[in-house]
Design a protein around this motif. Sequence first.
Motif, PDB file in Angstrom:
ATOM      1  N   ALA A   1      38.047  38.398  43.222  1.00  0.00           N
ATOM      2  CA  ALA A   1      37.007  39.268  43.812  1.00  0.00           C
ATOM      3  C   ALA A   1      35.771  38.407  44.042  1.00  0.00           C
ATOM      4  O   ALA A   1      35.136  37.947  43.091  1.00  0.00           O
ATOM      5  CB  ALA A   1      36.700  40.432  42.875  1.00  0.00           C
ATOM      6  N   THR A   2      35.429  38.163  45.308  1.00  0.00           N
ATOM      7  CA  THR A   2      34.329  37.243  45.602  1.00  0.00           C
ATOM      8  C   THR A   2      32.965  37.918  45.486  1.00  0.00           C
ATOM      9  O   THR A   2      31.940  37.244  45.382  1.00  0.00           O
ATOM     10  CB  THR A   2      34.454  36.672  47.025  1.00  0.00           C
ATOM     11  N   GLY A   3      32.945  39.260  45.567  1.00  0.00           N
ATOM     12  CA  GLY A   3      31.685  39.970  45.382  1.00  0.00           C
ATOM     13  C   GLY A   3      30.741  39.894  46.565  1.00  0.00           C
ATOM     14  O   GLY A   3      29.567  40.246  46.454  1.00  0.00           O
ATOM     15  N   GLN A   4      31.236  39.443  47.729  1.00  0.00           N
ATOM     16  CA  GLN A   4      30.314  39.260  48.857  1.00  0.00           C
ATOM     17  C   GLN A   4      30.137  40.515  49.702  1.00  0.00           C
ATOM     18  O   GLN A   4      29.293  40.525  50.613  1.00  0.00           O
ATOM     19  CB  GLN A   4      30.771  38.069  49.700  1.00  0.00           C
ATOM     20  N   ALA A   5      30.904  41.561  49.443  1.00  0.00           N
ATOM     21  CA  ALA A   5      30.657  42.826  50.140  1.00  0.00           C
ATOM     22  C   ALA A   5      29.380  43.448  49.574  1.00  0.00           C
ATOM     23  O   ALA A   5      29.127  43.376  48.372  1.00  0.00           O
ATOM     24  CB  ALA A   5      31.832  43.781  49.933  1.00  0.00           C
ATOM     25  N   ALA A   6      28.588  44.059  50.459  1.00  0.00           N
ATOM     26  CA  ALA A   6      27.270  44.555  50.045  1.00  0.00           C
ATOM     27  C   ALA A   6      27.373  45.928  49.416  1.00  0.00           C
ATOM     28  O   ALA A   6      26.794  46.903  49.883  1.00  0.00           O
ATOM     29  CB  ALA A   6      26.331  44.574  51.255  1.00  0.00           C
ATOM     30  N   ILE A   7      28.143  46.022  48.342  1.00  0.00           N
ATOM     31  CA  ILE A   7      28.250  47.301  47.628  1.00  0.00           C
ATOM     32  C   ILE A   7      27.877  47.066  46.171  1.00  0.00           C
ATOM     33  O   ILE A   7      27.832  45.927  45.704  1.00  0.00           O
ATOM     34  CB  ILE A   7      29.668  47.910  47.725  1.00  0.00           C
ATOM     35  N   ALA A   8      27.623  48.167  45.474  1.00  0.00           N
ATOM     36  CA  ALA A   8      27.216  48.064  44.066  1.00  0.00           C
ATOM     37  C   ALA A   8      28.359  47.475  43.245  1.00  0.00           C
ATOM     38  O   ALA A   8      29.523  47.740  43.528  1.00  0.00           O
ATOM     39  CB  ALA A   8      26.848  49.448  43.542  1.00  0.00           C
ATOM     40  N   PRO A   9      28.021  46.678  42.239  1.00  0.00           N
ATOM     41  CA  PRO A   9      29.066  46.061  41.403  1.00  0.00           C
ATOM     42  C   PRO A   9      29.981  47.114  40.778  1.00  0.00           C
ATOM     43  O   PRO A   9      29.518  48.167  40.341  1.00  0.00           O
ATOM     44  CB  PRO A   9      28.257  45.336  40.323  1.00  0.00           C
ATOM     45  N   ILE A  10      31.269  46.799  40.756  1.00  0.00           N
ATOM     46  CA  ILE A  10      32.248  47.700  40.132  1.00  0.00           C
ATOM     47  C   ILE A  10      32.498  47.154  38.735  1.00  0.00           C
ATOM     48  O   ILE A  10      33.232  46.188  38.542  1.00  0.00           O
ATOM     49  CB  ILE A  10      33.537  47.752  40.968  1.00  0.00           C
ATOM     50  N   ASP A  11      31.851  47.789  37.748  1.00  0.00           N
ATOM     51  CA  ASP A  11      31.925  47.229  36.407  1.00  0.00           C
ATOM     52  C   ASP A  11      32.683  48.133  35.447  1.00  0.00           C
ATOM     53  O   ASP A  11      32.721  47.881  34.247  1.00  0.00           O
ATOM     54  CB  ASP A  11      30.518  46.944  35.864  1.00  0.00           C
ATOM     55  N   SER A  12      33.275  49.188  35.976  1.00  0.00           N
ATOM     56  CA  SER A  12      34.137  50.025  35.142  1.00  0.00           C
ATOM     57  C   SER A  12      35.051  50.816  36.063  1.00  0.00           C
ATOM     58  O   SER A  12      34.843  50.860  37.278  1.00  0.00           O
ATOM     59  CB  SER A  12      33.310  50.989  34.287  1.00  0.00           C
ATOM     60  N   THR A  13      36.044  51.454  35.470  1.00  0.00           N
ATOM     61  CA  THR A  13      36.965  52.231  36.302  1.00  0.00           C
ATOM     62  C   THR A  13      36.322  53.534  36.770  1.00  0.00           C
ATOM     63  O   THR A  13      36.891  54.226  37.593  1.00  0.00           O
ATOM     64  CB  THR A  13      38.258  52.552  35.520  1.00  0.00           C
ATOM     65  N   GLU A  14      35.146  53.843  36.241  1.00  0.00           N
ATOM     66  CA  GLU A  14      34.435  55.047  36.696  1.00  0.00           C
ATOM     67  C   GLU A  14      33.444  54.733  37.819  1.00  0.00           C
ATOM     68  O   GLU A  14      32.878  55.646  38.436  1.00  0.00           O
ATOM     69  CB  GLU A  14      33.659  55.703  35.538  1.00  0.00           C
ATOM     70  N   ALA A  15      33.207  53.446  38.077  1.00  0.00           N
ATOM     71  CA  ALA A  15      32.205  53.061  39.064  1.00  0.00           C
ATOM     72  C   ALA A  15      32.571  53.576  40.456  1.00  0.00           C
ATOM     73  O   ALA A  15      33.746  53.739  40.784  1.00  0.00           O
ATOM     74  CB  ALA A  15      32.070  51.539  39.092  1.00  0.00           C
ATOM     75  N   ALA A  16      31.554  53.842  41.261  1.00  0.00           N
ATOM     76  CA  ALA A  16      31.778  54.285  42.637  1.00  0.00           C
ATOM     77  C   ALA A  16      32.608  53.228  43.363  1.00  0.00           C
ATOM     78  O   ALA A  16      32.352  52.036  43.256  1.00  0.00           O
ATOM     79  CB  ALA A  16      30.446  54.479  43.348  1.00  0.00           C
ATOM     80  N   GLY A  17      33.620  53.677  44.100  1.00  0.00           N
ATOM     81  CA  GLY A  17      34.439  52.756  44.877  1.00  0.00           C
ATOM     82  C   GLY A  17      35.653  52.243  44.149  1.00  0.00           C
ATOM     83  O   GLY A  17      36.590  51.717  44.766  1.00  0.00           O
ATOM     84  N   TYR A  18      35.689  52.374  42.804  1.00  0.00           N
ATOM     85  CA  TYR A  18      36.837  51.811  42.069  1.00  0.00           C
ATOM     86  C   TYR A  18      38.151  52.441  42.519  1.00  0.00           C
ATOM     87  O   TYR A  18      39.126  51.738  42.785  1.00  0.00           O
ATOM     88  CB  TYR A  18      36.682  51.991  40.556  1.00  0.00           C
TER      89      TYR A  18
END
Lengths: 405, 405
Positions: free
Chosen positions: B236-253
């Motif tokens: 996961a390069t993290g270059q998409a401009a979305i909020a970090p996904i830091d748990s399975t409850e995070a938005a977008g997970y």
Amino acid sequence: MPVGLGPLPVLHPVPGFRLGIASAGIKRVGRKDVVVMEAAEGSTIAGVFTQNAFCAAPVTLCRQRMGSTPRYLLVNTGNANAGTGKPGMVAAERTCEALAELVGVKSEQILPFSTGVIGELLPADKIIPVLPAALENLSEDNWAVAAEGIMTTDTQPKGCSRQIQIAGQTVTITGTSKGAGMIRPNMATMLGYVATDAPVAQPVLQALLREAADLSFNRITIDGDTSTNDSCMLVATGQAAIAPIDSTEAAGYAELAAAIKEVLLVLAQAIVRDGEGATKFVTVQVNGGGNRNECLDVAYAVAHSPLIKTALFASDPNWGRILAAVGYAGVPNLDVEKIDVYLDDVCITRQGGRAPEYVEEQGARVMAQEEITIRIELGRGACSETLWTTDLSHEYVRINAEYRT
Amino acid sequence: MPVGLGPLPVLHPVPGFRLGIASAGIKRVGRKDVVVMEAAEGSTIAGVFTQNAFCAAPVTLCRQRMGSTPRYLLVNTGNANAGTGKPGMVAAERTCEALAELVGVKSEQILPFSTGVIGELLPADKIIPVLPAALENLSEDNWAVAAEGIMTTDTQPKGCSRQIQIAGQTVTITGTSKGAGMIRPNMATMLGYVATDAPVAQPVLQALLREAADLSFNRITIDGDTSTNDSCMLVATGQAAIAPIDSTEAAGYAELAAAIKEVLLVLAQAIVRDGEGATKFVTVQVNGGGNRNECLDVAYAVAHSPLIKTALFASDPNWGRILAAVGYAGVPNLDVEKIDVYLDDVCITRQGGRAPEYVEEQGARVMAQEEITIRIELGRGACSETLWTTDLSHEYVRINAEYRT
């Protein structure tokens, strides 16, 4: 072409055990496909049967009837009567009833055996009319003809016979087996019949058969497929003039047990030698295991690996595939740096890697042989197990793509 | 000929993930056999690896290095660097050190991967000189070339790409895989690489990869042989401009997880479709099990049976062989009278015997297809498992009798 399987040896008649053959045209007209075996009154009979949950109707009947005093074995090829539900049970019972009536015993004293196509109803109406012919044919000298009568995809009849001396008397052990595919017996084999004229109490005979089958039929595999119809029977007619063998301490037990084990081993190995499409006879020996189960897990992983089996077919000393199979066999906490692998006497892998002194020509020389031993030293304990198997050839695919099991 | 595997689809570049290809002539001169993958700084990387005890040197190194912050994946084909002991470890480390020096990271930040012949030492001296060329070639647009670069007995490159919307932003997931033989992944696959530009915390990424691999790469089998080199990496390069996904409850997970699972499934199934000698793509679905393990035991027994696989090759609706495999799968107290078996929608076996309404033509019609589902209803509970596998053809034997794994 079977591997190292010569013509049928002399099969000595067993006093008190007669065999009769007939032709019912079950799968092909004119084929000898029905065998009746008669054990003289007073015989004891032991049996081991497949552990496949989908066991065939005849296996279910045999299991029920082992508690009675069976006298006749009724064998057909060309139809396995497996996966046939209630109608299959009824058909098997009908053939037994017909034979019982002809010979004047109870139906429960007939043990039925079937081998051939799975899922088609046993044609009892073809079998019943030829039973008189099979009975007329009964003779102690018919082992060789019966060995042919029970064949399916076998290319050669299989038999083994030994004579030993117990208390100055000659005791005979003779047996026959069949099977070439769907072979990974579990507690028994495709079909095996062994008779002796020794007098052996039934519980002793049963324990002996179980032990002997565990070291022979339960240690062979061709394709890993456990059949629905595996059965192996051991009959003791008691007509040899020696004292009854009623315990494992009785005089003569040790000699008899050794001879019976040898006969079962030869019969089991004969099935592998005639394995479908076999071009190699392969012994897989695993030593140094912590327990028997881990030895067996490693041995079966090697014996069932299609990659190892095709390398054997190609006579390719591809030791990487052997290591990979040992590695995925599921042995807990396996220390790969303790593992040595040999092809016959050639060490190909030492301490988990290519043996420093190994040169490919040595491995290639062994792999070119028809008979090969793969020996794996686990370096974990004192347990050993040995299996026998075959390679995987084009012929195996051809046979099984064309034959309806 | 692969089954239902079209030309490589469009593989969208993943911002922050570049791939470079070079030719080291490891097995054949001129073959593109070295691939370098670069994850931009800040990327998270998850991996799952073979459970084979004889795992290859690069797998051992990868396992050790997952705790650091890996930046580069160095992949070679033509040599598996497995069963090579200490010298194999040294060779793998040398290639990593050379790459680390060229790109200015620590050696621990390089993850090595090898696939090809087992038991031959990795030719580090061939790989190291071509690393500059691979680096020069680095590009986000190189997925298709890299898919070719990691092939061994594969007949076609394999890839899959999805784009989803999270919080109004496009997120890309692209992956490639290889493998056609020695395929029964256990926790991973032969080789699979998937990258996304979503920002995902490493523990979340690792858990997601494990779950996705369990439903895809760990549910395919070609020959039951678990490789020494299986590895699957998710970056996961993290270059998409979305909020970090830091748990399975995070938005977008949820959306991301679904898309990643789909990509892994397509890649895993692509390996089966291109299975060595495959002429059929077979789904084995077991329903009604009391637990997952017994569903898997039955599914693997069916998927590994050489008799069923040759019947599939022959397009023979030989349901007896399916029943036999279900019967020996080792399910405790299996009640065969509750078992139904379907070929696609055709019920061939009901309550353990031939379905009364079944006529052979129906089964033959399904078996003639390139894609077949064997569905087994155990009638014991609510668990289900699904595997994907191939048939066993002459071509499988030819490939593996000729190829040195």
